[in-house]
Design an enzyme around this catalytic site. Structure first.
Site, mmCIF file in Angstrom:
data_model
loop_
_atom_site.group_PDB
_atom_site.id
_atom_site.type_symbol
_atom_site.label_atom_id
_atom_site.label_comp_id
_atom_site.label_asym_id
_atom_site.label_seq_id
_atom_site.Cartn_x
_atom_site.Cartn_y
_atom_site.Cartn_z
ATOM 1 N N GLN A 189 -102.325 -39.445 14.612
ATOM 2 C CA GLN A 189 -103.156 -40.407 15.333
ATOM 3 C C GLN A 189 -102.394 -40.962 16.520
ATOM 4 O O GLN A 189 -101.173 -41.067 16.498
ATOM 5 C CB GLN A 189 -103.641 -41.528 14.424
ATOM 6 C CG GLN A 189 -102.581 -42.451 13.907
ATOM 7 C CD GLN A 189 -103.127 -43.417 12.870
ATOM 8 O OE1 GLN A 189 -103.898 -43.034 11.983
ATOM 9 N NE2 GLN A 189 -102.720 -44.669 12.978
ATOM 10 N N GLY A 190 -103.159 -41.264 17.562
ATOM 11 C CA GLY A 190 -102.564 -41.804 18.774
ATOM 12 C C GLY A 190 -103.400 -42.943 19.311
ATOM 13 O O GLY A 190 -104.565 -43.122 18.930
ATOM 14 N N TYR A 191 -102.786 -43.690 20.194
ATOM 15 C CA TYR A 191 -103.417 -44.885 20.754
ATOM 16 C C TYR A 191 -103.574 -44.715 22.255
ATOM 17 O O TYR A 191 -102.609 -44.468 22.965
ATOM 18 C CB TYR A 191 -102.578 -46.123 20.408
ATOM 19 C CG TYR A 191 -102.584 -46.336 18.918
ATOM 20 C CD1 TYR A 191 -103.568 -47.123 18.330
ATOM 21 C CD2 TYR A 191 -101.684 -45.677 18.095
ATOM 22 C CE1 TYR A 191 -103.621 -47.266 16.953
ATOM 23 C CE2 TYR A 191 -101.726 -45.819 16.720
ATOM 24 C CZ TYR A 191 -102.695 -46.618 16.161
ATOM 25 O OH TYR A 191 -102.758 -46.754 14.807
ATOM 26 N N VAL A 192 -104.830 -44.844 22.702
ATOM 27 C CA VAL A 192 -105.151 -44.646 24.103
ATOM 28 C C VAL A 192 -104.801 -45.894 24.897
ATOM 29 O O VAL A 192 -104.169 -45.820 25.937
ATOM 30 C CB VAL A 192 -106.644 -44.287 24.284
ATOM 31 C CG1 VAL A 192 -106.987 -44.110 25.746
ATOM 32 C CG2 VAL A 192 -106.978 -43.037 23.486
ATOM 33 N N ARG A 207 -97.502 -42.655 22.281
ATOM 34 C CA ARG A 207 -98.079 -43.581 21.294
ATOM 35 C C ARG A 207 -98.768 -42.798 20.168
ATOM 36 O O ARG A 207 -99.974 -42.905 19.963
ATOM 37 C CB ARG A 207 -99.061 -44.523 21.987
ATOM 38 C CG ARG A 207 -98.413 -45.395 23.061
ATOM 39 C CD ARG A 207 -99.428 -46.254 23.806
ATOM 40 N NE ARG A 207 -100.501 -45.475 24.406
ATOM 41 C CZ ARG A 207 -100.465 -44.905 25.613
ATOM 42 N NH1 ARG A 207 -99.393 -45.017 26.365
ATOM 43 N NH2 ARG A 207 -101.493 -44.228 26.074
#
Length: 175
Positions: free
Chosen positions: A27-30, A84
């Site tokens: 999972q990543g954070y925009v 991230r």
């Protein structure tokens, strides 16, 4: 309106996972601005989601989650999340009337194991198994967004390590 009500704990004894099968999560954070919603993209097994989460107030925060095509999720992760990104394997463990989601972190956070318990309401009584350790619900150092920004492991020892690439080569071969 969707809400997430959860409590989070360190796992005292990760051996409770021995013999269990988990699902891999990348999972990543925009984006996230102080006090604003977090925008997360997650690939969980063969499904992918775009999630918006509001700021936490105690155990509670707004949460809106939408399925998206996995190809779109990979594109967002690789093109828009930068460094991230976190990787983990999630295990589901039933204990009495509770379902604990236990995340074993990988890469730069190897050694960190966190259990989450979603509640139906804020005042819900819970029973904790002996393998549960310190509660970290209000400790921002253990939030997934913070972990995605932080270059070293967050463990009780807080031992720093050097930087790592945004996505490990194993993640790229999964795609």
């Amino acid at each position: 309106m969707g809400q997430e009500i959860e409590r989070r704990f360190l796992v005292r004894d990760p051996q409770i996972l021995d013999g269990r099968v988990g699902k891999r999560i990348v999972q990543g954070y925009v984006a996230k601005e102080s006090g604003a919603m977090t925008t997360r993209v997650r690939i969980h097994g063969d499904r992918s989601y775009l999630t918006l989460k509001g700021p936490r107030q105690g155990f509670v925060r707004d949460e809106f989650e939408y399925p998206i095509p996995t190809d779109d999720a990979w594109h967002i992760l690789l093109e828009h999340c930068g460094n991230r990104i976190i990787q983990k394997t999630r295990y589901l463990i039933e204990y009495l009337d509770h379902l604990f989601e236990v995340d074993v972190f990988e890469g730069r956070h190897t050694g960190l194991v966190i259990a989450e318990l979603e509640l139906s309401h804020v005042g819900q009584k819970i029973a904790l198994p002996s393998w549960i350790g310190e509660e970290i619900t209000g400790d921002k150092r253990f939030g997934n967004f913070f972990l995605a920004l932080f270059e070293g492991p967050v463990r009780p020892e807080d031992k720093p390590v050097g930087p790592s690439p945004a996505v490990c080569s194993h993640c790229l071969t999964m795609h």
